[in-house]
Design a protein around this motif. Structure first.
Motif, mmCIF file in Angstrom:
data_model
loop_
_atom_site.group_PDB
_atom_site.id
_atom_site.type_symbol
_atom_site.label_atom_id
_atom_site.label_comp_id
_atom_site.label_asym_id
_atom_site.label_seq_id
_atom_site.Cartn_x
_atom_site.Cartn_y
_atom_site.Cartn_z
ATOM 1 N N ASP A 100 0.803 -1.227 0.000
ATOM 2 C CA ASP A 100 0.000 0.000 0.000
ATOM 3 C C ASP A 100 0.837 1.279 0.000
ATOM 4 O OD1 ASP A 100 -2.117 -1.783 0.192
ATOM 5 O OD2 ASP A 100 -2.416 -1.448 2.344
ATOM 6 N N GLY A 101 2.069 1.178 0.439
ATOM 7 C CA GLY A 101 2.944 2.340 0.480
ATOM 8 C C GLY A 101 2.644 3.284 1.632
ATOM 9 N N PHE A 102 3.362 4.385 1.640
ATOM 10 C CA PHE A 102 3.202 5.433 2.643
ATOM 11 C C PHE A 102 2.433 6.596 2.020
ATOM 12 C CE2 PHE A 102 7.259 3.335 3.749
ATOM 13 C CZ PHE A 102 6.937 2.889 5.019
ATOM 14 N N ARG A 103 1.607 7.242 2.802
ATOM 15 C CA ARG A 103 0.818 8.394 2.345
ATOM 16 C C ARG A 103 1.687 9.666 2.348
ATOM 17 N NH1 ARG A 103 -1.365 5.891 6.277
ATOM 18 N NH2 ARG A 103 -1.253 7.627 7.734
ATOM 19 N N ALA A 104 1.250 10.652 1.594
ATOM 20 C CA ALA A 104 2.010 11.904 1.458
ATOM 21 C C ALA A 104 2.262 12.568 2.811
ATOM 22 C CB ALA A 104 1.285 12.854 0.511
ATOM 23 N N ALA A 105 1.234 12.671 3.643
ATOM 24 C CA ALA A 105 1.396 13.321 4.945
ATOM 25 C C ALA A 105 2.353 12.530 5.831
ATOM 26 C CB ALA A 105 0.039 13.472 5.640
ATOM 27 N N GLU A 106 2.284 11.210 5.759
ATOM 28 C CA GLU A 106 3.164 10.348 6.535
ATOM 29 C C GLU A 106 4.624 10.579 6.120
ATOM 30 O OE1 GLU A 106 3.027 5.599 7.733
ATOM 31 O OE2 GLU A 106 2.086 6.253 5.885
ATOM 32 N N VAL A 107 4.875 10.681 4.827
ATOM 33 C CA VAL A 107 6.237 10.914 4.319
ATOM 34 C C VAL A 107 6.715 12.306 4.726
ATOM 35 C CG1 VAL A 107 7.609 11.208 2.207
ATOM 36 C CG2 VAL A 107 6.036 9.263 2.434
ATOM 37 N N LYS A 108 5.888 13.296 4.551
ATOM 38 C CA LYS A 108 6.265 14.677 4.888
ATOM 39 C C LYS A 108 6.575 14.815 6.378
ATOM 40 C CE LYS A 108 4.561 19.402 4.806
ATOM 41 N NZ LYS A 108 3.419 20.283 4.530
ATOM 42 N N ASN A 109 5.672 14.322 7.225
ATOM 43 C CA ASN A 109 5.878 14.426 8.674
ATOM 44 C C ASN A 109 7.049 13.570 9.132
ATOM 45 O OD1 ASN A 109 3.688 16.157 8.843
ATOM 46 N ND2 ASN A 109 2.249 14.522 9.329
ATOM 47 N N GLY A 110 7.205 12.392 8.537
ATOM 48 C CA GLY A 110 8.321 11.522 8.888
ATOM 49 C C GLY A 110 9.658 12.141 8.516
ATOM 50 N N ALA A 111 9.738 12.742 7.340
ATOM 51 C CA ALA A 111 10.989 13.384 6.912
ATOM 52 C C ALA A 111 11.362 14.514 7.868
ATOM 53 C CB ALA A 111 10.851 13.912 5.485
ATOM 54 N N LYS A 112 10.385 15.302 8.238
ATOM 55 C CA LYS A 112 10.630 16.418 9.167
ATOM 56 C C LYS A 112 11.127 15.893 10.519
ATOM 57 C CE LYS A 112 8.341 20.401 11.209
ATOM 58 N NZ LYS A 112 7.086 21.140 11.350
ATOM 59 N N ALA A 113 10.472 14.851 11.049
ATOM 60 C CA ALA A 113 10.865 14.290 12.341
ATOM 61 C C ALA A 113 12.240 13.628 12.269
ATOM 62 C CB ALA A 113 9.811 13.285 12.808
ATOM 63 N N LEU A 114 12.517 12.916 11.192
ATOM 64 C CA LEU A 114 13.810 12.249 11.034
ATOM 65 C C LEU A 114 14.941 13.269 10.960
ATOM 66 C CD1 LEU A 114 15.694 9.865 10.499
ATOM 67 C CD2 LEU A 114 14.980 9.952 8.096
ATOM 68 N N ILE A 115 14.761 14.302 10.186
ATOM 69 C CA ILE A 115 15.801 15.331 10.060
ATOM 70 C C ILE A 115 16.029 16.018 11.398
ATOM 71 C CG2 ILE A 115 16.336 17.559 8.991
ATOM 72 C CD1 ILE A 115 14.886 16.384 6.444
ATOM 73 N N GLU A 116 14.969 16.292 12.122
ATOM 74 C CA GLU A 116 15.110 16.909 13.442
ATOM 75 C C GLU A 116 15.835 15.970 14.405
ATOM 76 O OE1 GLU A 116 15.186 19.696 16.360
ATOM 77 O OE2 GLU A 116 14.761 19.970 14.228
ATOM 78 N N ALA A 117 15.529 14.683 14.352
ATOM 79 C CA ALA A 117 16.209 13.707 15.211
ATOM 80 C C ALA A 117 17.703 13.644 14.882
ATOM 81 C CB ALA A 117 15.564 12.328 15.046
ATOM 82 N N ARG A 118 18.033 13.705 13.595
ATOM 83 C CA ARG A 118 19.438 13.701 13.198
ATOM 84 C C ARG A 118 20.144 14.955 13.711
ATOM 85 N NH1 ARG A 118 21.365 10.518 9.095
ATOM 86 N NH2 ARG A 118 22.602 12.262 8.307
ATOM 87 N N ARG A 119 19.474 16.092 13.640
ATOM 88 C CA ARG A 119 20.068 17.348 14.131
ATOM 89 C C ARG A 119 20.259 17.304 15.646
ATOM 90 N NH1 ARG A 119 16.489 21.162 10.192
ATOM 91 N NH2 ARG A 119 17.792 20.850 8.359
ATOM 92 N N LEU A 120 19.266 16.794 16.363
ATOM 93 C CA LEU A 120 19.386 16.677 17.812
ATOM 94 C C LEU A 120 20.525 15.748 18.198
ATOM 95 C CD1 LEU A 120 15.652 16.534 18.961
ATOM 96 C CD2 LEU A 120 17.332 18.329 19.476
ATOM 97 N N ALA A 121 20.694 14.671 17.466
ATOM 98 C CA ALA A 121 21.763 13.715 17.762
ATOM 99 C C ALA A 121 23.132 14.380 17.640
ATOM 100 C CB ALA A 121 21.675 12.513 16.827
ATOM 101 N N ARG A 122 23.264 15.323 16.734
ATOM 102 C CA ARG A 122 24.561 15.994 16.556
ATOM 103 C C ARG A 122 24.871 16.949 17.707
ATOM 104 N NH1 ARG A 122 23.080 15.792 10.907
ATOM 105 N NH2 ARG A 122 22.199 17.894 10.955
ATOM 106 N N ARG A 123 23.920 17.200 18.570
ATOM 107 C CA ARG A 123 24.174 18.072 19.727
ATOM 108 C C ARG A 123 24.867 17.333 20.857
ATOM 109 N NH1 ARG A 123 18.454 21.354 19.816
ATOM 110 N NH2 ARG A 123 18.756 22.341 17.801
ATOM 111 N N SER A 124 24.896 16.026 20.785
ATOM 112 C CA SER A 124 25.566 15.205 21.794
ATOM 113 C C SER A 124 27.048 15.124 21.446
ATOM 114 C CB SER A 124 24.936 13.813 21.796
ATOM 115 O OG SER A 124 25.843 12.843 22.244
ATOM 116 N N ASP A 125 27.903 15.372 22.437
ATOM 117 C CA ASP A 125 29.348 15.302 22.198
ATOM 118 C C ASP A 125 29.752 13.925 21.688
ATOM 119 O OD1 ASP A 125 29.648 17.906 23.003
ATOM 120 O OD2 ASP A 125 30.354 17.403 25.025
#
Length: 170
Positions: A88-113
């Motif tokens: 069935d795949g992923f819906r547009a909103a699911e992809v958009k929100n997931g991309a935003k959350a994933l990128i934010e998680a990656r940015r937060l991870a870079r704040r850890s020494d």
């Protein structure tokens, strides 16, 4: 798990990173939501995906901790959710929100020494800079459901998933 012949510079890599996040990168992702939150079958469940920089060696993995009596139901739920995602795949909103959350998680991870030091070490080994991360995140942000679903269908075959269990199942 499933081994996939793919490097991290493959055009499908960003889409598979995002698909992995949508499948099992957070409690609200499809597999944890179904297995842990909805059916209460597992104490912990998540997915991982990683690919090599030098050789076409990538791996998609599902990890779950569960009571022995739930083994069959956990395996069935995981396979069903993977098959549903491929079919069935992923819906547009699911992809958009997931991309935003994933990128934010990656940015937060870079704040850890520690995470930053690990990333720097990895980039030195691979002869890369943080510009590589920035380009990856730009590519993830630009993804739509068509690209994510196509990459998932090309590389993830739920029927080929190898299952391994460890524990006392008596």
């Amino acid at each position: 798990g499933l081994n996939i012949p793919l490097r991290d510079d493959d055009p499908d890599y960003p889409a598979l990173v995002l698909a992995n996040y949508l499948l099992g990168g957070s409690l609200s992702a499809r597999i944890p939501h179904r297995v842990r939150e909805t059916e209460g079958l597992s104490y912990s469940v998540y997915t991982t995906f990683g690919a090599g920089a030098f050789y076409p060696v990538a791996a998609f993995r599902v990890h779950a901790i569960f009571a022995p009596g739930n083994k069959t139901r956990v395996e069935r739920a995981v396979r069903e959710e993977l098959a549903r995602a491929v079919r069935d795949g992923f819906r547009a909103a699911e992809v958009k929100n997931g991309a935003k959350a994933l990128i934010e998680a990656r940015r937060l991870a870079r704040r850890s020494d520690r995470a930053l030091a690990e990333r720097l070490t990895d980039h030195l080994y691979r002869q890369r800079s943080f510009a590589w991360d920035a380009r990856l995140e730009q590519r993830i942000a630009a993804l739509g459901p068509k690209e994510v679903n196509a990459a998932l269908r090309r590389h993830l075959d739920p029927a080929r998933l190898s299952l391994m269990s460890a524990g006392d199942f008596k």
